[in-house]
Design an enzyme around this catalytic site. Structure first.
Site, PDB file in Angstrom:
ATOM      1  N   GLN A 113       0.917  -1.081  -0.097  1.00  0.00           N
ATOM      2  CA  GLN A 113       0.056   0.146  -0.254  1.00  0.00           C
ATOM      3  C   GLN A 113       0.805   1.464  -0.026  1.00  0.00           C
ATOM      4  O   GLN A 113       1.954   1.258   0.727  1.00  0.00           O
ATOM      5  CB  GLN A 113      -0.642   0.038   0.951  1.00  0.00           C
ATOM      6  CG  GLN A 113      -1.849   0.978   0.927  1.00  0.00           C
ATOM      7  CD  GLN A 113      -2.818   1.154   2.269  1.00  0.00           C
ATOM      8  OE1 GLN A 113      -2.387   1.471   3.315  1.00  0.00           O
ATOM      9  NE2 GLN A 113      -4.044   0.694   2.458  1.00  0.00           N
ATOM     10  N   TYR A 179      -6.817  10.516   4.379  1.00  0.00           N
ATOM     11  CA  TYR A 179      -5.318  10.208   4.263  1.00  0.00           C
ATOM     12  C   TYR A 179      -5.621  11.863   2.806  1.00  0.00           C
ATOM     13  O   TYR A 179      -6.461  12.339   2.924  1.00  0.00           O
ATOM     14  CB  TYR A 179      -5.000   9.822   4.013  1.00  0.00           C
ATOM     15  CG  TYR A 179      -4.711   8.455   5.163  1.00  0.00           C
ATOM     16  CD1 TYR A 179      -3.860   8.869   6.009  1.00  0.00           C
ATOM     17  CD2 TYR A 179      -4.489   7.268   5.654  1.00  0.00           C
ATOM     18  CE1 TYR A 179      -3.375   8.592   7.687  1.00  0.00           C
ATOM     19  CE2 TYR A 179      -5.393   6.286   6.955  1.00  0.00           C
ATOM     20  CZ  TYR A 179      -3.961   6.969   7.830  1.00  0.00           C
ATOM     21  OH  TYR A 179      -4.353   6.745   8.628  1.00  0.00           O
ATOM     22  N   ARG A 227      -7.877   1.644  -2.732  1.00  0.00           N
ATOM     23  CA  ARG A 227      -8.869   1.955  -1.471  1.00  0.00           C
ATOM     24  C   ARG A 227      -9.561   3.580  -1.491  1.00  0.00           C
ATOM     25  O   ARG A 227      -9.093   4.302  -0.958  1.00  0.00           O
ATOM     26  CB  ARG A 227      -8.310   1.957  -0.547  1.00  0.00           C
ATOM     27  CG  ARG A 227      -8.585   0.849   0.761  1.00  0.00           C
ATOM     28  CD  ARG A 227      -8.106   0.816   1.825  1.00  0.00           C
ATOM     29  NE  ARG A 227      -9.230  -0.944   2.559  1.00  0.00           N
ATOM     30  CZ  ARG A 227      -8.677  -0.161   4.225  1.00  0.00           C
ATOM     31  NH1 ARG A 227      -7.534  -0.604   4.332  1.00  0.00           N
ATOM     32  NH2 ARG A 227      -9.842  -1.881   4.262  1.00  0.00           N
ATOM     33  N   ARG A 325      -7.542  -7.845  11.733  1.00  0.00           N
ATOM     34  CA  ARG A 325      -7.464  -7.777  12.980  1.00  0.00           C
ATOM     35  C   ARG A 325      -7.781  -9.586  13.121  1.00  0.00           C
ATOM     36  O   ARG A 325      -7.020 -10.204  13.978  1.00  0.00           O
ATOM     37  CB  ARG A 325      -8.598  -7.561  13.498  1.00  0.00           C
ATOM     38  CG  ARG A 325      -8.169  -6.223  13.752  1.00  0.00           C
ATOM     39  CD  ARG A 325      -8.840  -5.070  14.303  1.00  0.00           C
ATOM     40  NE  ARG A 325     -10.464  -5.684  14.015  1.00  0.00           N
ATOM     41  CZ  ARG A 325     -11.603  -4.324  14.096  1.00  0.00           C
ATOM     42  NH1 ARG A 325     -11.517  -3.747  15.372  1.00  0.00           N
ATOM     43  NH2 ARG A 325     -12.617  -4.555  12.727  1.00  0.00           N
ATOM     44  N   CYS A 348     -10.826 -13.212  16.753  1.00  0.00           N
ATOM     45  CA  CYS A 348     -10.561 -12.210  17.038  1.00  0.00           C
ATOM     46  C   CYS A 348     -12.124 -12.083  17.729  1.00  0.00           C
ATOM     47  O   CYS A 348     -12.609 -12.145  17.307  1.00  0.00           O
ATOM     48  CB  CYS A 348     -10.352 -11.639  15.566  1.00  0.00           C
ATOM     49  SG  CYS A 348     -10.267  -9.850  16.056  1.00  0.00           S
TER      50      CYS A 348
END
Length: 650
Positions: A113, A179, A227, A325, A348
C-alpha cells in the site's frame, strides 16, 4: 496466468465456504482464492526500513493460506513523518526486496500500500487541499499549491516503480480514511476553487491523476488497487453516491480493483469497528460500488465470520474479502476454514488492542494471540523433561499459561473456584457490548480440553491442595481482589461489588436508582448492563473522564452509547459517604452533592492477590510463577503475554 472473470462467484460443490477458495482475477494476475490480508500498521519497522521482525510477521500470515497480502501503508513522500515503513527513496528497497523474497515460497500474491497521510500526521509537516485542521487541537495544514500537488503525484509514481523493482505484484493506494486522496474527495474539507476542488469532478482530480501516473509508470502488468471510502461517516463528508461516482472515475484513470472501506480519523468506530458493532457493517458500500464498476471489488468490515464472508462473495456484493484483525489473531484462518476445522480458529474479538498499541507508536500485539508481533523469536520448543504444572486461576493469563505449557509437553492441571473456566472473562463478557469475550473464553476452554489439560472447576485451592497434588511448578493466576476504600457507609446492605451486579447475583428492579462508584471498564460495563435492564444509572468517577483501561476507539463508542442511553456521568467527583438511599460526593469545586441510590455498585480498582496466595508455597520451597492481575493489574494483552511467557519459561 489465465484471468478469471471478476463477476459474481458461483458456489462450488462441497463445503459451505468453498466459494471463498475459488480463483479471482486482479488485472493480469490470478489470485488463488478470494481472501486478502488487509493492510494494517505494525510498527515493526525501524526508521522506515523493513526489519526481520516485519518479515517474520508477514511470513507467518503467508503460511496460513491467504490468497493475497497487502503490506501495510508505506510513505511515498520523503518529507512525511510517521511510524510507517517508507518507500520514498531507493534506500528502502533492500528491506522491501527481502520481504518479497521471503514470501516467495508461499502461494500468495503480495502487494504494497502506498500512503500519504496529508493532514493526519502525528509530527512533521501537515498538508491538505485546504487549510482545515483535523480538529481543534491539530495544526492548520498547509494548503498545497498546484506545483506541490504535481510533486506528490510524481512521488506516488516513483513509489510504484520502487514497488515493482522490489518485486511486489500489485500496488494499492490508500485513498480512504481521511488520508490525502480522501481529504481531496471530502466536500467538508476540500474548499478549493481551482481545478482540484468544487464539484466531484474537481475533487476526484487528484486521485485520478495519481492513478494515471502510477499506471503510466509501471505499465499494465502491475495492477493498481484503489482504497476508497464508501462514506466518510462524518457530517457533510463524502457520501455513498459520490463515492460510487469517484470509484468509476478512478477506474477510468487506470485502477484494476476497488477496495471499499469507510470512516476517517474522526469516525474510527466505523473504520476499525469495536466488538459492539455488528459484523458486515460496511457490506452495503462494497455492493454499491460493485454494481457500478467493471473491475473486482474488495469488501471489509468484521468479515472474519466464514459464513458471512462466503455470503458476500456468493451474493456478488464483492469479489474478494479483506481480513485484517482476524489474521492477526489467527494467521491460519484461511487454511482452517478451507479444511472445515472451524473450531480450531482462534477468534478475533475486535477488542482493538492491536490498533491501540500501533496508534501509540508501539509494536503490534494481540489480545488473544501472544505470537503476534514477535514471530521471529516465537518458538514452542518441546520440553526435554516434562514437569507437573499446576495453574491456579483460569482467567486469560491462567488459561494461556496452561495451553502453552501443555503444547510444550508438560503435564498440566488448571484449577478454578467458579463453576466455569474464564475468571474475569466471564464477567467482562456479560456486558451487552462485550459478548465477543465469551467466544474467546469458550475457544480457550475447548482447546484446553482437546489438549488434555486436567480441568478442575468449583475448586477452592489452598496450600494443602497444592501439597496433595505435588506439582513441580505452580502458576499463580488468581487475579486481583476488588479495592474497598474506607468510605463511610461502604459496608451498607445496598452496596455491592460491581461484578456481583454483572453476574446477576443482586436483584435490581426496573427503575431502581443505581450509582456506580468508579468509571473504569468494569464500572462502564456495569452501567451499560443495568441501564439496558431498565435501571436509572449514574457513574461517579474521581478522574476527568470515564473508561480508563479501555482501548481508545471502544472507549469513545462506549461513552457515547452510555450518554445516549441516559446514563448520568459525573467526573472529577469523589464519593465521601454512602447512606441508605443516597450517595454523597464532592464535585470539582469541592462542593458536596447528593445522588439518590437504591443500589450502589463498587468498581473502584483492584489489589493483586498473587503474593498472598503464593507466600506459603514459596516458604515450602515450591517453584512459583505469579502472572497477570495476580502480579499487577493490567490489560488483556499483558495478561495473555505474561501467561505465554510464564509457560515458555518452564
Amino acid at each position: 496466468m489465465n484471468a478469471v472473470a471478476p463477476h459474481r462467484a458461483e458456489p462450488v460443490a462441497g463445503g459451505a465456504h468453498d466459494v471463498l477458495f475459488t480463483p479471482v482475477a486482479l488485472g493480469p494476475l490470478t489470485l488463488r482464492n478470494r481472501l486478502v490480508m488487509a493492510p494494517m500498521g505494525t510498527c515493526l519497522d525501524e526508521s522506515g526500513h523493513i526489519t526481520d521482525d516485519t518479515i517474520a510477521y508477514y511470513v507467518r500470515r503467508s503460511q496460513g493460506g491467504v490468497g493475497a497480502i497487502t503490506v501495510e501503508g508505506c510513505l511515498v513522500s520523503a518529507d512525511t513523518v510517521g511510524p510507517e515503513p517508507k518507500i520514498c527513496s531507493d534506500d528502502y528497497l533492500p528491506g522491501l526486496r527481502k520481504l518479497v523474497d521471503a514470501l516467495a515460497p508461499y502461494d500468495v500474491t503480495v502487494g504494497v500500500q502506498l500512503m500519504h497521510p496529508g493532514r493526519q500526521v502525528v509530527e512533521g509537516p501537515s498538508v491538505a487541499p485546504s487549510p482545515v485542521p483535523l480538529n481543534s487541537h491539530a495544526p492548520v495544514p498547509h494548503e498545497l499549491t498546484a506545483d506541490e500537488i504535481a510533486t506528490i503525484v510524481a512521488d506516488y509514481a516513483d513509489a510504484a516503480r520502487r514497488a515493482r523493482d522490489a518485486g511486489f505484484s500489485f500496488v494499492e493506494v490508500h485513498g480512504a480514511h481521511g488520508y490525502l486522496p480522501s481529504n481531496f474527495l471530502s466536500p467538508q474539507h476540500n474548499h478549493r476553487t481551482d481545478g482540484y476542488g468544487g464539484d466531484l469532478a474537481g475533487r476526484v482530480r487528484f486521485s485520478a491523476e495519481v492513478a494515471g501516473a502510477i499506471t503510466g509508470a509501471v505499465g499494465p502488468g502491475m495492477p493498481l488497487v484503489w482504497r476508497i471510502n464508501g462514506e466518510d461517516a462524518e457530517r457533510d463528508g463524502l457520501g455513498l453516491d459520490e463515492s460510487v461516482a469517484a470509484a468509476r472515475a478512478i477506474v477510468d484513470a487506470g485502477a484494476s480493483a476497488i477496495s471499499v472501506t469507510a470512516g476517517t480519523w474522526l469516525s474510527l468506530q466505523v473504520t476499525l469497528a469495536p466488538m459492539s458493532t455488528p459484523r458486515g457493517h460496511m457490506r452495503r458500500f462494497a455492493a454499491a460500488v460493485r454494481s457500478a464498476v467493471d473491475v473486482p471489488v474488495m469488501a471489509v468490515g468484521r468479515l472474519d465470520d466464514p459464513d458471512m464472508a462466503a455470503e458476500v462473495i456468493a451474493s456478488g456484493e464483492a469479489d474478494m474479502v479483506l481480513i485484517g484483525r482476524g489474521l492477526i489473531a489467527e494467521p491460519d484462518w484461511p487454511d482452517l476454514v478451507h479444511a472445515g476445522r472451524l473450531d480450531e480458529r482462534r477468534p478475533c474479538i475486535a477488542c482493538n488492542a492491536c490498533v491501540d498499541l500501533v496508534g501509540r507508536g508501539e509494536r503490534a500485539r494481540c489480545a488473544v494471540n501472544p505470537e503476534a508481533g514477535r514471530e521471529r523469536e516465537w518458538s514452542l520448543n518441546p520440553v526435554v523433561t516434562p514437569r507437573r504444572v499446576m495453574v491456579v486461576g483460569s482467567g486469560p493469563s491462567g488459561m494461556e499459561a496452561a495451553r502453552i505449557a501443555r503444547l510444550r509437553g508438560h503435564t498440566v492441571s488448571i484449577w478454578e473456584r467458579d463453576d466455569e473456566l474464564g475468571g474475569k472473562l466471564e464477567v467482562a463478557g456479560l456486558a451487552p457490548s462485550k459478548h465477543e469475550v465469551l467466544r474467546y473464553r469458550a475457544f480457550q476452554a475447548a482447546r484446553l480440553r482437546t489438549l488434555g489439560v486436567e480441568i478442575h472447576t468449583g475448586a477452592e485451592v489452598d496450600a494443602s491442595t497444592v501439597a496433595s497434588e505435588k506439582p513441580d511448578v505452580v502458576v499463580v493466576a488468581t487475579g486481583a481482589d476488588p479495592l474497598v476504600p474506607p468510605i463511610p457507609g461502604i459496608d451498607g446492605a445496598h452496596v455491592h461489588d460491581a461484578q456481583r451486579l454483572l453476574r446477576g447475583d443482586v436483584d435490581v428492579p426496573t427503575g431502581a436508582r443505581v450509582v456506580v462508584v468508579g468509571g473504569s471498564a468494569t464500572g462502564c460495563e456495569t452501567a451499560e448492563l443495568l441501564r439496558e435492564r431498565g435501571a436509572e444509572v449514574a457513574i461517579v468517577e474521581m478522574a476527568r473522564s470515564i473508561g480508563r483501561g479501555i482501548e481508545a476507539i471502544t472507549r469513545r463508542q462506549m461513552v457515547r452509547s452510555l450518554r445516549h442511553d441516559g446514563v448520568q456521568v459525573l467526573t472529577n467527583a469523589t464519593v465521601v459517604g454512602i447512606e441508605p438511599g443516597l450517595v454523597r460526593f464532592t464535585d470539582a469545586e469541592g462542593g458536596e452533592q447528593e445522588l439518590p441510590a437504591d443500589v450502589v455498585a463498587l468498581a473502584i480498582g483492584w489489589r493483586p492477590s498473587g503474593k498472598t496466595f503464593s507466600g506459603p508455597l514459596v516458604e515450602a520451597g515450591i517453584e512459583v510463577r505469579i502472572l497477570g492481575d495476580a502480579d499487577a493489574p493490567g490489560d488483556f494483552v499483558r495478561a495473555i503475554n505474561t501467561g505465554a511467557d510464564a509457560a515458555l519459561s518452564i
